[in-house]
Design an enzyme around this catalytic site. Sequence first.
Site, PDB file in Angstrom:
ATOM      1  N   GLY A  86       0.818  -1.203   0.000  1.00  0.00           N
ATOM      2  CA  GLY A  86       0.000   0.000   0.000  1.00  0.00           C
ATOM      3  C   GLY A  86       0.851   1.252   0.000  1.00  0.00           C
ATOM      4  O   GLY A  86       2.085   1.191  -0.107  1.00  0.00           O
ATOM      5  N   ASP A 137      -1.927 -13.258   6.065  1.00  0.00           N
ATOM      6  CA  ASP A 137      -3.314 -12.879   6.320  1.00  0.00           C
ATOM      7  C   ASP A 137      -3.402 -12.451   7.781  1.00  0.00           C
ATOM      8  O   ASP A 137      -3.322 -13.287   8.689  1.00  0.00           O
ATOM      9  CB  ASP A 137      -4.239 -14.070   6.042  1.00  0.00           C
ATOM     10  CG  ASP A 137      -5.708 -13.758   6.318  1.00  0.00           C
ATOM     11  OD1 ASP A 137      -6.011 -12.621   6.752  1.00  0.00           O
ATOM     12  OD2 ASP A 137      -6.545 -14.657   6.123  1.00  0.00           O
ATOM     13  N   ILE A 138      -3.563 -11.155   8.024  1.00  0.00           N
ATOM     14  CA  ILE A 138      -3.545 -10.652   9.400  1.00  0.00           C
ATOM     15  C   ILE A 138      -4.855 -10.911  10.142  1.00  0.00           C
ATOM     16  O   ILE A 138      -4.982 -10.547  11.307  1.00  0.00           O
ATOM     17  CB  ILE A 138      -3.204  -9.145   9.451  1.00  0.00           C
ATOM     18  CG1 ILE A 138      -4.265  -8.309   8.708  1.00  0.00           C
ATOM     19  CG2 ILE A 138      -1.810  -8.886   8.918  1.00  0.00           C
ATOM     20  CD1 ILE A 138      -4.108  -6.815   8.924  1.00  0.00           C
ATOM     21  N   ALA A 144      -5.003  -1.794   6.189  1.00  0.00           N
ATOM     22  CA  ALA A 144      -6.293  -1.252   6.611  1.00  0.00           C
ATOM     23  C   ALA A 144      -7.300  -1.361   5.468  1.00  0.00           C
ATOM     24  O   ALA A 144      -6.915  -1.411   4.298  1.00  0.00           O
ATOM     25  CB  ALA A 144      -6.161   0.208   7.035  1.00  0.00           C
ATOM     26  N   TYR A 145      -8.568  -1.397   5.834  1.00  0.00           N
ATOM     27  CA  TYR A 145      -9.640  -1.262   4.850  1.00  0.00           C
ATOM     28  C   TYR A 145      -9.987   0.225   4.812  1.00  0.00           C
ATOM     29  O   TYR A 145     -10.413   0.792   5.819  1.00  0.00           O
ATOM     30  CB  TYR A 145     -10.862  -2.083   5.262  1.00  0.00           C
ATOM     31  CG  TYR A 145     -11.976  -2.038   4.237  1.00  0.00           C
ATOM     32  CD1 TYR A 145     -12.169  -3.084   3.352  1.00  0.00           C
ATOM     33  CD2 TYR A 145     -12.828  -0.931   4.151  1.00  0.00           C
ATOM     34  CE1 TYR A 145     -13.184  -3.038   2.396  1.00  0.00           C
ATOM     35  CE2 TYR A 145     -13.832  -0.871   3.210  1.00  0.00           C
ATOM     36  CZ  TYR A 145     -14.007  -1.928   2.333  1.00  0.00           C
ATOM     37  OH  TYR A 145     -15.008  -1.868   1.386  1.00  0.00           O
ATOM     38  N   THR A 179      -6.445   6.649  12.373  1.00  0.00           N
ATOM     39  CA  THR A 179      -6.972   7.696  11.500  1.00  0.00           C
ATOM     40  C   THR A 179      -7.668   8.829  12.239  1.00  0.00           C
ATOM     41  O   THR A 179      -8.164   8.645  13.360  1.00  0.00           O
ATOM     42  CB  THR A 179      -7.982   7.067  10.513  1.00  0.00           C
ATOM     43  OG1 THR A 179      -8.586   8.079   9.703  1.00  0.00           O
ATOM     44  CG2 THR A 179      -9.081   6.337  11.253  1.00  0.00           C
ATOM     45  N   ASP A 180      -7.735   9.972  11.575  1.00  0.00           N
ATOM     46  CA  ASP A 180      -8.499  11.107  12.087  1.00  0.00           C
ATOM     47  C   ASP A 180      -9.997  10.824  12.100  1.00  0.00           C
ATOM     48  O   ASP A 180     -10.762  11.541  12.749  1.00  0.00           O
ATOM     49  CB  ASP A 180      -8.217  12.360  11.261  1.00  0.00           C
ATOM     50  CG  ASP A 180      -8.606  12.205   9.801  1.00  0.00           C
ATOM     51  OD1 ASP A 180      -8.392  11.105   9.242  1.00  0.00           O
ATOM     52  OD2 ASP A 180      -9.113  13.177   9.213  1.00  0.00           O
ATOM     53  N   TYR A 218     -16.252   2.998   8.883  1.00  0.00           N
ATOM     54  CA  TYR A 218     -14.793   3.102   8.857  1.00  0.00           C
ATOM     55  C   TYR A 218     -14.251   3.682  10.160  1.00  0.00           C
ATOM     56  O   TYR A 218     -13.362   3.112  10.792  1.00  0.00           O
ATOM     57  CB  TYR A 218     -14.353   3.954   7.667  1.00  0.00           C
ATOM     58  CG  TYR A 218     -12.869   4.245   7.641  1.00  0.00           C
ATOM     59  CD1 TYR A 218     -11.949   3.238   7.368  1.00  0.00           C
ATOM     60  CD2 TYR A 218     -12.376   5.524   7.887  1.00  0.00           C
ATOM     61  CE1 TYR A 218     -10.585   3.489   7.353  1.00  0.00           C
ATOM     62  CE2 TYR A 218     -11.017   5.789   7.874  1.00  0.00           C
ATOM     63  CZ  TYR A 218     -10.125   4.771   7.603  1.00  0.00           C
ATOM     64  OH  TYR A 218      -8.780   5.031   7.598  1.00  0.00           O
ATOM     65  N   LYS A 227     -12.055   1.609  13.053  1.00  0.00           N
ATOM     66  CA  LYS A 227     -10.682   2.021  13.378  1.00  0.00           C
ATOM     67  C   LYS A 227     -10.550   2.301  14.877  1.00  0.00           C
ATOM     68  O   LYS A 227      -9.521   1.971  15.492  1.00  0.00           O
ATOM     69  CB  LYS A 227     -10.283   3.233  12.557  1.00  0.00           C
ATOM     70  CG  LYS A 227     -10.090   2.957  11.072  1.00  0.00           C
ATOM     71  CD  LYS A 227      -8.951   1.997  10.790  1.00  0.00           C
ATOM     72  CE  LYS A 227      -7.596   2.643  10.949  1.00  0.00           C
ATOM     73  NZ  LYS A 227      -6.481   1.717  10.543  1.00  0.00           N
TER      74      LYS A 227
END
Length: 296
Positions: free
Chosen positions: A10, A44-45, A68-69, A110-111, A135, A139
Site C-alpha cells: 500500500g 493474512d492478518i 487497513a480497509y 486515523t483522524d 470506517y 478504526k
Amino acid sequence: MTILVTGANGQLGNEMRLVTRDSSNRYIFTDISQAEGQETEYLDITDIDAIRDTVWKNNVGCIVNCAAYTNVDRAETEDEALCRKINADAPGLLAQVMAEVKGLLVHVSTDYVFGKEPYNTPCREDQKGTPVGVYGHTKLEGEQNIIKAGCEYIILRTAWLYSEYGRNFCKTMLNLTATKERLNVVFDQCGTPTYALDLAEAICHIVDSGKYAGNTGIYHYSNEGVCSWYDFTKMIAEYSGHTACDVQPCHSDEFPSPVTRPAYSVLDKTKVKQTFGVKVPYWTESLRKCIDKLTN
C-alpha cells in the site's frame, strides 16, 4: 531486531520499503497481494495462527501495521463485515501475538475516529473519539482491541494520506486538473494532508531510536498546517503546472455520500514531537516533493 510490516504494497508500506533500506534492523514486508518487482511474504492478518507462525519463525520483535480497509463509502454500503475484520479484529490479533512475545506493535489509525462533534481546534490524543460511519467506528475499535491485548504499542493516528503509490486524492487531482477545464472541490472539510514518506520516516525514527520503550500510547502524526480539500487541490494544480484548470470551492452537500466525513479533523502533534523528537514538515513542502516525483 526483526520488524514485520503488514500492508507492504500500500501507500505507507511502499514508503516503508524505501526508508528502511539502510536500517540496521531486518525488515520483512508482508501483504495478501504481490507487487511487481517487490519481495513480499504472504500474510493474512485476520488469521492469528498465521501471524503467530510468522512471528515465531522469524523472531519478530516489532510489527508495523500499515494494513487497513480504507474504502470509506463502500464500508457503509456493502463491506461492513470485511471492514470490521481488517480494521477492528486484525489489530487485536496482531497485538495479542506481540503480547505473547513481549514485542512492540506500531499501528496506524486515523483522524476518522473524530468527526461527530463540531471541533474547531486541533484534536488531541486524549480527546474522546466520536466517529461517524463504519470506517471510523472500526478504526476506533481496532485501537481499543490493541490496548486490551496488553502489548507494548504505539498507535499513530494520521490523516489525508497521499504518496506516489496506489490510489489517493493527490494523484486523482493531478490527473483531473490536467484533463478538466473546471473542477469543483469541497472547502468545508478541513484537515492536513500527510505525505506517506514523512509518516514512514517518523515510524522508523520511533522504532530505530528505541524511544518507544516506556512510552506506550496513542500519538498523532500528520504534516503541519491546515487546509481544505479545495486548498489542497489548488496547490496540486499550482505545483504541477496545471493552472489552466479552473478550480472552484463548493459545499460537501453537492457531492452526496453514504458517510459523513469529518468537517474538521486537524491533529495536534505536540505529543509525538515532544516524546520522540520527531520533526514534522509543513504540508506544502512535502506536497511539492511528491508532485516533483510524480511529474518528473
